[in-house]
Design an enzyme around this catalytic site. Structure first.
Site, mmCIF file in Angstrom:
data_model
loop_
_atom_site.group_PDB
_atom_site.id
_atom_site.type_symbol
_atom_site.label_atom_id
_atom_site.label_comp_id
_atom_site.label_asym_id
_atom_site.label_seq_id
_atom_site.Cartn_x
_atom_site.Cartn_y
_atom_site.Cartn_z
ATOM 1 N N ASP A 39 36.195 52.486 35.121
ATOM 2 C CA ASP A 39 36.770 51.402 35.930
ATOM 3 C C ASP A 39 36.579 51.736 37.399
ATOM 4 O O ASP A 39 36.409 52.901 37.770
ATOM 5 C CB ASP A 39 38.265 51.230 35.634
ATOM 6 N N ASP A 66 31.364 51.674 39.508
ATOM 7 C CA ASP A 66 31.331 50.294 39.993
ATOM 8 C C ASP A 66 30.290 49.532 39.179
ATOM 9 O O ASP A 66 29.099 49.834 39.243
ATOM 10 C CB ASP A 66 30.968 50.292 41.487
ATOM 11 N N SER A 144 33.880 34.748 27.126
ATOM 12 C CA SER A 144 35.088 33.985 27.451
ATOM 13 C C SER A 144 34.955 32.631 26.767
ATOM 14 O O SER A 144 33.845 32.204 26.436
ATOM 15 C CB SER A 144 35.145 33.794 28.971
ATOM 16 N N SER A 146 35.114 30.237 28.496
ATOM 17 C CA SER A 146 34.286 29.591 29.533
ATOM 18 C C SER A 146 32.797 29.802 29.295
ATOM 19 O O SER A 146 31.971 29.175 29.961
ATOM 20 C CB SER A 146 34.630 30.147 30.917
ATOM 21 N N TYR A 157 31.365 31.496 37.050
ATOM 22 C CA TYR A 157 31.937 32.431 36.065
ATOM 23 C C TYR A 157 31.426 32.083 34.669
ATOM 24 O O TYR A 157 30.983 32.972 33.921
ATOM 25 C CB TYR A 157 33.461 32.334 36.128
ATOM 26 N N LYS A 161 29.333 34.214 31.685
ATOM 27 C CA LYS A 161 29.895 34.443 30.350
ATOM 28 C C LYS A 161 29.043 33.791 29.262
ATOM 29 O O LYS A 161 28.923 34.308 28.150
ATOM 30 C CB LYS A 161 31.341 33.940 30.304
ATOM 31 N N THR A 192 46.885 38.744 31.951
ATOM 32 C CA THR A 192 46.402 39.969 32.609
ATOM 33 C C THR A 192 46.439 39.740 34.122
ATOM 34 O O THR A 192 46.914 38.704 34.580
ATOM 35 C CB THR A 192 44.953 40.300 32.208
HETATM 36 N N1 LIG Z 1 42.413 37.347 30.858
HETATM 37 C C1 LIG Z 1 41.796 36.291 30.373
HETATM 38 O O1 LIG Z 1 42.406 35.229 30.163
HETATM 39 C C2 LIG Z 1 40.320 36.364 30.033
HETATM 40 C C3 LIG Z 1 39.741 35.254 29.415
HETATM 41 C C4 LIG Z 1 38.403 35.301 29.089
HETATM 42 C C5 LIG Z 1 37.647 36.409 29.368
HETATM 43 N N2 LIG Z 1 38.220 37.477 29.988
HETATM 44 C C6 LIG Z 1 37.358 38.625 30.279
HETATM 45 O O2 LIG Z 1 37.969 39.800 29.807
HETATM 46 C C7 LIG Z 1 37.566 40.905 30.613
HETATM 47 C C8 LIG Z 1 38.789 41.681 31.060
HETATM 48 O O3 LIG Z 1 39.576 40.826 31.872
HETATM 49 P P1 LIG Z 1 41.136 41.038 32.096
HETATM 50 O O4 LIG Z 1 41.767 39.725 31.912
HETATM 51 O O5 LIG Z 1 41.610 42.206 31.352
HETATM 52 O O6 LIG Z 1 41.136 41.316 33.661
HETATM 53 P P2 LIG Z 1 41.838 42.460 34.536
HETATM 54 O O7 LIG Z 1 41.585 42.065 35.952
HETATM 55 O O8 LIG Z 1 43.240 42.663 34.109
HETATM 56 O O9 LIG Z 1 40.981 43.743 34.154
HETATM 57 C C9 LIG Z 1 39.638 43.845 34.525
HETATM 58 C C10 LIG Z 1 39.304 45.291 34.796
HETATM 59 O O10 LIG Z 1 37.933 45.356 35.224
HETATM 60 C C11 LIG Z 1 37.875 46.224 36.344
HETATM 61 N N3 LIG Z 1 36.774 45.905 37.236
HETATM 62 C C12 LIG Z 1 36.653 44.827 38.042
HETATM 63 N N4 LIG Z 1 35.552 44.937 38.801
HETATM 64 C C13 LIG Z 1 34.961 46.112 38.462
HETATM 65 C C14 LIG Z 1 33.803 46.783 38.913
HETATM 66 N N5 LIG Z 1 33.048 46.295 39.895
HETATM 67 N N6 LIG Z 1 33.486 47.960 38.325
HETATM 68 C C15 LIG Z 1 34.260 48.489 37.353
HETATM 69 N N7 LIG Z 1 35.391 47.913 36.918
HETATM 70 C C16 LIG Z 1 35.730 46.726 37.465
HETATM 71 C C17 LIG Z 1 39.207 46.022 37.063
HETATM 72 O O11 LIG Z 1 39.511 47.091 37.953
HETATM 73 C C18 LIG Z 1 40.171 45.889 35.899
HETATM 74 O O12 LIG Z 1 40.706 47.120 35.516
HETATM 75 C C19 LIG Z 1 36.737 40.312 31.757
HETATM 76 O O13 LIG Z 1 35.368 40.470 31.470
HETATM 77 C C20 LIG Z 1 37.132 38.858 31.751
HETATM 78 O O14 LIG Z 1 36.119 38.028 32.272
HETATM 79 C C21 LIG Z 1 39.543 37.483 30.330
#
Ligand SMILES: NC(=O)c1ccc[n+]([C@@H]2O[C@H](COP(=O)([O-])OP(=O)(O)OC[C@H]3O[C@@H](n4cnc5c(N)ncnc54)[C@H](O)[C@@H]3O)[C@@H](O)[C@H]2O)c1
Length: 254
Positions: A39, A66, A144, A146, A157, A161, A192
């Site tokens: 992360d 990153d 997602s 999406s 976005y 996805k 989240t």
């Molecule tokens: N939460 C939702 O409703 C939802 C819905 C559909 C898809 N998603 C997908 O699920 C995944 C996780 O999302 P989440 O909801 O847990 O979000 P979150 O923001 O809680 O967690 C995302 C994590 O990714 C890390 N991150 C972001 N940019 C980064 C980078 N450049 N390098 C390394 N790490 C990085 C962040 O630090 C964080 O810990 C994502 O790919 C998101 O698109 C989430």
């Protein structure tokens, strides 16, 4: 819950400091996995790794990286192999969200989404693949709802996805004979931090906007998601590859 299903398995989880990735790391720790956690939030990740080791008697390595940087993605995999000697499962979960009116999407936002959500998955996966072939391992990518259906104000976005779905299916077919399974999960609305620093778009059509809300009126949790990731990467799913699994409370059902 299935006990210690991941004993002896090395699992790399990206985006593990928060949200779904963190839920997955916690779940896999209860099932005995050896964890490499990646992360951009290094301190938070380090604290999680120490907690999981203490609570579950597993090994967990925190690796700050990153997703938007190719060298950093390569190093994430290299550090995992240097520490644990192999890789059984790759879970690509790190991602960011941006939304807004399509014509107001600036170049920097578009490129940031592509770099982190798509390029990052490509770099990590390409570098991990030889190691996954060696173990006949598994990959889970994170799309997602999406990526499955048109969500207004999520054009950029959604493009990242949607691309991840075909990335996953094509990989699944290319590597099926080498025993690497590739599946993709499409979360719905999960509680989240992903929307934390993303301001709500102004001047939107509320009727369109509300179409993307969960049908049952409630969001899912990271634990709901973790159960799906843990299943798809396990031996119990050994005949499942190229699948697109929605975990969305019926959002995309009709
Ligand atoms: N939460 C939702 O409703 C939802 C819905 C559909 C898809 N998603 C997908 O699920 C995944 C996780 O999302 P989440 O909801 O847990 O979000 P979150 O923001 O809680 O967690 C995302 C994590 O990714 C890390 N991150 C972001 N940019 C980064 C980078 N450049 N390098 C390394 N790490 C990085 C962040 O630090 C964080 O810990 C994502 O790919 C998101 O698109 C989430």
């Amino acid at each position: 819950m299935t006990d210690r299903r991941y004993e002896g398995k090395v699992v790399l989880v990206t985006g593990a400091a928060a949200g779904i990735g963190r839920g997955v790391a916690e779940r896999l720790a209860t099932e005995g996995a050896t964890l490499a956690l990646g992360d951009v939030q290094g301190d938070r990740l380090e604290a999680l790794a120490r907690d999981l080791e203490a609570q579950h008697g597993i090994r967990a390595l925190a690796i700050r990286y990153d997703a938007g940087d190719a060298d950093s993605c390569r190093s994430l995999v290299d550090q995992t192999i240097a520490a644990f000697g192999k890789l059984d499962v790759l879970m690509n979960i790190a991602g960011i969200l941006a939304w807004g009116h399509f014509t107001e999407t600036d170049d920097a936002t578009w490129q940031r989404l592509m770099r982190i959500n798509l390029d990052g998955v490509f770099y990590v996966t390409r570098h991990a693949m030889p190691h996954l072939i060696a173990t006949k391992g598994a990959i889970i990518n994170t799309s997602s709802t999406s990526g499955l259906t048109g969500h207004p104000y999520y054009v950029a976005y959604g493009a990242t996805k949607g691309a991840l779905i075909m990335f996953s299916k094509a990989l699944a077919v290319e590597y099926v004979k080498q025993g690497v399974r590739v599946n993709v999960i499409c979360p719905g609305a999960i509680e989240t931090e992903i929307t934390k620093d993303v301001p709500h778009p102004e001047g939107i059509d509320n009727e369109l906007w509300h179409r993307i809300f969960p049908k049952a009126g409630v969001s899912g949790t990271s634990q709901d998601m973790a159960a799906a990731y843990a299943y798809l990467a396990s031996e119990e799913a050994r005949y499942v590859t190229g699948a697109v699994l929605s975990v969305d409370g019926g959002m995309t059902a009709g």
